[in-house]
Scaffold this motif. Structure first.
Motif, PDB file in Angstrom:
ATOM      1  N   ILE A  35      40.824 -17.278  18.613  1.00  0.00           N
ATOM      2  CA  ILE A  35      39.783 -16.477  17.952  1.00  0.00           C
ATOM      3  C   ILE A  35      38.827 -15.906  18.982  1.00  0.00           C
ATOM      4  N   TRP A  36      38.180 -16.809  19.786  1.00  0.00           N
ATOM      5  CA  TRP A  36      37.195 -16.282  20.716  1.00  0.00           C
ATOM      6  C   TRP A  36      37.841 -15.536  21.886  1.00  0.00           C
ATOM      7  N   GLY A  37      39.089 -15.906  22.220  1.00  0.00           N
ATOM      8  CA  GLY A  37      39.787 -15.173  23.270  1.00  0.00           C
ATOM      9  C   GLY A  37      40.133 -13.745  22.840  1.00  0.00           C
ATOM     10  N   THR A  38      40.594 -13.609  21.566  1.00  0.00           N
ATOM     11  CA  THR A  38      40.913 -12.274  21.057  1.00  0.00           C
ATOM     12  C   THR A  38      39.665 -11.409  20.962  1.00  0.00           C
ATOM     13  N   ALA A  39      38.554 -11.997  20.488  1.00  0.00           N
ATOM     14  CA  ALA A  39      37.304 -11.240  20.380  1.00  0.00           C
ATOM     15  C   ALA A  39      36.808 -10.788  21.757  1.00  0.00           C
ATOM     16  N   ALA A  40      36.911 -11.681  22.751  1.00  0.00           N
ATOM     17  CA  ALA A  40      36.487 -11.295  24.102  1.00  0.00           C
ATOM     18  C   ALA A  40      37.388 -10.204  24.677  1.00  0.00           C
ATOM     19  N   ALA A  41      38.700 -10.312  24.416  1.00  0.00           N
ATOM     20  CA  ALA A  41      39.623  -9.287  24.906  1.00  0.00           C
ATOM     21  C   ALA A  41      39.354  -7.937  24.249  1.00  0.00           C
ATOM     22  N   LEU A  42      39.028  -7.949  22.957  1.00  0.00           N
ATOM     23  CA  LEU A  42      38.711  -6.708  22.265  1.00  0.00           C
ATOM     24  C   LEU A  42      37.489  -6.031  22.882  1.00  0.00           C
ATOM     25  N   ALA A  43      36.548  -6.840  23.359  1.00  0.00           N
ATOM     26  CA  ALA A  43      35.314  -6.283  23.909  1.00  0.00           C
ATOM     27  C   ALA A  43      35.483  -5.784  25.332  1.00  0.00           C
ATOM     28  N   TRP A  44      36.397  -6.361  26.123  1.00  0.00           N
ATOM     29  CA  TRP A  44      36.438  -6.059  27.548  1.00  0.00           C
ATOM     30  C   TRP A  44      37.675  -5.299  28.001  1.00  0.00           C
ATOM     31  N   VAL A  45      38.811  -5.456  27.330  1.00  0.00           N
ATOM     32  CA  VAL A  45      40.068  -4.863  27.816  1.00  0.00           C
ATOM     33  C   VAL A  45      40.097  -3.373  27.477  1.00  0.00           C
ATOM     34  N   PRO A  46      40.244  -2.491  28.489  1.00  0.00           N
ATOM     35  CA  PRO A  46      40.314  -1.042  28.223  1.00  0.00           C
ATOM     36  C   PRO A  46      41.759  -0.586  28.020  1.00  0.00           C
ATOM     37  N   VAL A  47      41.946   0.347  27.086  1.00  0.00           N
ATOM     38  CA  VAL A  47      43.243   0.970  26.843  1.00  0.00           C
ATOM     39  C   VAL A  47      43.002   2.455  26.576  1.00  0.00           C
ATOM     40  N   GLY A  48      43.601   3.308  27.398  1.00  0.00           N
ATOM     41  CA  GLY A  48      43.463   4.736  27.185  1.00  0.00           C
ATOM     42  C   GLY A  48      42.044   5.249  27.301  1.00  0.00           C
ATOM     43  N   GLY A  49      41.241   4.647  28.185  1.00  0.00           N
ATOM     44  CA  GLY A  49      39.870   5.111  28.374  1.00  0.00           C
ATOM     45  C   GLY A  49      38.874   4.537  27.400  1.00  0.00           C
ATOM     46  N   ARG A  50      39.315   3.671  26.480  1.00  0.00           N
ATOM     47  CA  ARG A  50      38.423   3.041  25.511  1.00  0.00           C
ATOM     48  C   ARG A  50      38.678   1.547  25.481  1.00  0.00           C
ATOM     49  N   LYS A  51      37.652   0.799  25.074  1.00  0.00           N
ATOM     50  CA  LYS A  51      37.851  -0.620  24.868  1.00  0.00           C
ATOM     51  C   LYS A  51      38.680  -0.846  23.602  1.00  0.00           C
ATOM     52  N   LEU A  52      39.372  -1.991  23.559  1.00  0.00           N
ATOM     53  CA  LEU A  52      40.238  -2.272  22.419  1.00  0.00           C
ATOM     54  C   LEU A  52      39.476  -2.261  21.100  1.00  0.00           C
ATOM     55  N   VAL A  53      38.224  -2.737  21.115  1.00  0.00           N
ATOM     56  CA  VAL A  53      37.461  -2.801  19.875  1.00  0.00           C
ATOM     57  C   VAL A  53      37.154  -1.408  19.337  1.00  0.00           C
TER      58      VAL A  53
END
Length: 487
Positions: free
Chosen positions: A62-80
Motif C-alpha cells: 500500500i505505502w510502497g505503491t502510493a510512494a511510487a505513484l508520487a515519485w516515479v515519472p512516466v512520459g514527463g509526468r508522475k504516475l499519480v
C-alpha cells in the motif's frame, strides 16, 4: 559614424524571450496529487509501525505503491498524474464515447454544426448585417466569428520591416487585451492541397498563350504542378464572452441577436487593427465557407474537389464527418488519420520572431497550427502575479528551512514573474498562450512519419512538443477547427 549607428539600430531585428511553463506545487514543488499520494503512504507506514510486529512489511504494497505513484515519472509526468487521465479514458471507452457514426436517416436538429463529441451542441447563427456565420456555444456562453487574413511572406521581408510588423501585431493583441468582452482569440494557419485553380487563373489572366513551344511547356508545367502543390491559409477567430458582455447584449436587444450586435462591434475593431498592422482581412466567413473548412479538416481527400466544385459542400448541416474513431494517441476520420501535438515548452533562450519557420514551412505535410490567446484582465493579471510572487517567496523560505537548495529553474521562473509584473505596470496586456499542431495523413505509417518530421522541425525551432493522449478527439477540434475551443 552616427548615421551608420542609427541605421544599424533602425534595421536591427530584436530578439524575444518566452516565459517558462510554471511548474510550481503546493509545497516544496509537489503538486496536489503528489501530496495526497505521499500523505497516504506516510499515514499507512506510521500506522503500521505503531502496531508493532511485521505490520509494516504486510502494508508495504500500500505505502510502497502510493510512494511510487508520487515519485516515479512516466512520459514527463508522475504516475499519480496519469491516474485521472487513464480513468477518464476507460470511462469514455466503456460508454462508447470514442466512436462516432453519422446517422444518415436521422436528421440533425436545425442550426447545428453536425460535429462529434463535445462540439455537438454548437449552433450556427447568420448575422443579417454582414452575412457572417457566428458559432454559438450554449454551454460555454460564447459567440465566435472568423476571418481569413492574407499577408506577405514574413521571412522574405527585410529586418526593419519584420520589426515593424512584429510591433504592429503586438498592437493588435493589445487591442484584444483592452476589451473585457473577448473570451479568446485563435490564430489558425493550415496547409491545404492546391487544386491548381490559382495558377490556372493567373495563366489565363496574365499569360500569353500563343500556342508557341514556350507557352505549351509553361501550360503543361502548370497542369502538373498545380494539383501537387499546397497553399497556406491563415484565419483569425474572435470569441465573445456572453457573460462578460451580458449588459451590452441586453442593451442591444438580448438573446443571440443582441450578442451578434456586440460581436459585430468587436469584429469591426479587430478588422481596423489588422489593417493598421498591414494585414489584409477578407470578408468574414459565411456558413458555406465554414462548412467547406470543417469538411476539409475531417476529410482532406475531398478538399481540392470542394474548392473546384463551387457551391457543392457548403451546407453546415452536412459538413461534419461521417465516422470518427479515437484511440489513445490518434484519431481516424473519413479519409485521414490525425495526431495532435502540444507545444509544451516555447524557446527558453532569445529567439527572433521567425523562429517557427521550420514548423510552418515544412512541405509535404498536411498540418494545422493553432495559437490560442486568452486575454486576462489587468486586475486579474495583477492578482495572479501577486499570488505567484507570494508562493515563490514562501516556497523559497520553506526550502531554506529544510536545507533544500534552490535550483536555476525556480530562480528563472521567479524572474519571469517579475518581468510580467514590469510589463503589466508599463501598460502591456497579458495573454495566456496555448500552441497546438494537428497533423493528418492518409495512413498510419505516413502519419507517424509526418509526426516525426514535425517533432524534428519543432526541435529546430527550439520548441518542445508532446503528443496528447486520451483526448485526441477534443484536441483535434481545438487545433484543426477555427471555433475558439479550449482544451
Amino acid at each position: 559614424m552616427a548615421s551608420t549607428a542609427s541605421t544599424r539600430t533602425e534595421f536591427e531585428l530584436s530578439a524575444v524571450k518566452f516565459s517558462r511553463l510554471t511548474k510550481r506545487g503546493i509545497i516544496l514543488g509537489l503538486s496536489l496529487p503528489q501530496v495526497i499520494a505521499l500523505s497516504i503512504a506516510v499515514a499507512v507506514f506510521i500506522a503500521s509501525l505503531s502496531t508493532g510486529g511485521p505490520a509494516a512489511l504486510y502494508t508495504s504494497p500500500i505505502w510502497g505503491t502510493a510512494a511510487a505513484l508520487a515519485w516515479v515519472p512516466v512520459g514527463g509526468r508522475k504516475l499519480v498524474e496519469w491516474v485521472p487521465i487513464t480513468l477518464h479514458w476507460v470511462l469514455r471507452q466503456t460508454l462508447r464515447q470514442t466512436r462516432y457514426r453519422k446517422r444518415i436517416v436521422k436528421p440533425r436538429p436545425a442550426g447545428t454544426l453536425a460535429l462529434p463529441g463535445d462540439a455537438a451542441p454548437l449552433r450556427q447563427y447568420e448575422d443579417p448585417e454582414t452575412d457572417a456565420v457566428m458559432v454559438h456555444d450554449p454551454h460555454g456562453q460564447t459567440l465566435t466569428a472568423l476571418v481569413e487574413v492574407t499577408h506577405p511572406s514574413f521571412i522574405l521581408l527585410d529586418p526593419g520591416e519584420q520589426e515593424r510588423r512584429v510591433h504592429a501585431w503586438g498592437r493588435v493583441l493589445s487591442t484584444a487585451c483592452r476589451s473585457t468582452r473577448i473570451a479568446r482569440l485563435q490564430v489558425l494557419e493550415r496547409t491545404v492541397p492546391d487544386s491548381g485553380s490559382g495558377l490556372a487563373q493567373w495563366w489565363a489572366e496574365q499569360g500569353n498563350d500563343d500556342d508557341s513551344w514556350v507557352a505549351r511547356t509553361y501550360r503543361e508545367l502548370i497542369d502538373r504542378a498545380g494539383p501537387a502543390g499546397e497553399r497556406h491559409i491563415s484565419t483569425i477567430s474572435l470569441s465573445l464572452d456572453m457573460r462578460a458582455a451580458s449588459r451590452a447584449i441586453r442593451t442591444a436587444g438580448g438573446s443571440l441577436k443582441g450578442a451578434a450586435v456586440v460581436l459585430r462591434q468587436e469584429m469591426e475593431t479587430l478588422t481596423t487593427a489588422l489593417r493598421t498592422a498591414d494585414l489584409k482581412p477578407t470578408d468574414w466567413y459565411t456558413p458555406g465557407q465554414l462548412a467547406v473548412m470543417l469538411r476539409s479538416a475531417y476529410d482532406p481527400a475531398i478538399a481540392a474537389a470542394l474548392e473546384r466544385s463551387g457551391e457543392i459542400g457548403q451546407d453546415l448541416a452536412t459538413a461534419g464527418p461521417v465516422a470518427v474513431e479515437e484511440t489513445w494517441d490518434q484519431l481516424r476520420s473519413d479519409s485521414a488519420h490525425h495526431a495532435v501535438l502540444w507545444i509544451s515548452e516555447w524557446p527558453r533562450s532569445l529567439v527572433y520572431p521567425g523562429f517557427l519557420a521550420p514548423v510552418l514551412l515544412s512541405s509535404g505535410i498536411r498540418r494545422a497550427f493553432t495559437l490560442l490567446c486568452d486575454p486576462i484582465r489587468s486586475d486579474q493579471a495583477a492578482r495572479d502575479i501577486r499570488k505567484k510572487k507570494t508562493e515563490y517567496i514562501s516556497d523559497a523560505a520553506q526550502r531554506q528551512k529544510v536545507g533544500q537548495i534552490e535550483d536555476a529553474r525556480q530562480s528563472a521562473e521567479y524572474h519571469d514573474v517579475l518581468q510580467q509584473e514590469a510589463d503589466l505596470t508599463s501598460g502591456h496586456g497579458v495573454l495566456r498562450y496555448t500552441g497546438l499542431l494537428a497533423i493528418s495523413a492518409p495512413t498510419t505509417d505516413e502519419l507517424e512519419a509526418a509526426v516525426s518530421a514535425i517533432e524534428q522541425a519543432a526541435i529546430q525551432a527550439s520548441c518542445e512538443t508532446r503528443r496528447l493522449v486520451g483526448q485526441q478527439a477534443q484536441a483535434f477540434v481545438t487545433a484543426a477547427l477555427p471555433l475558439c475551443r479550449g482544451i
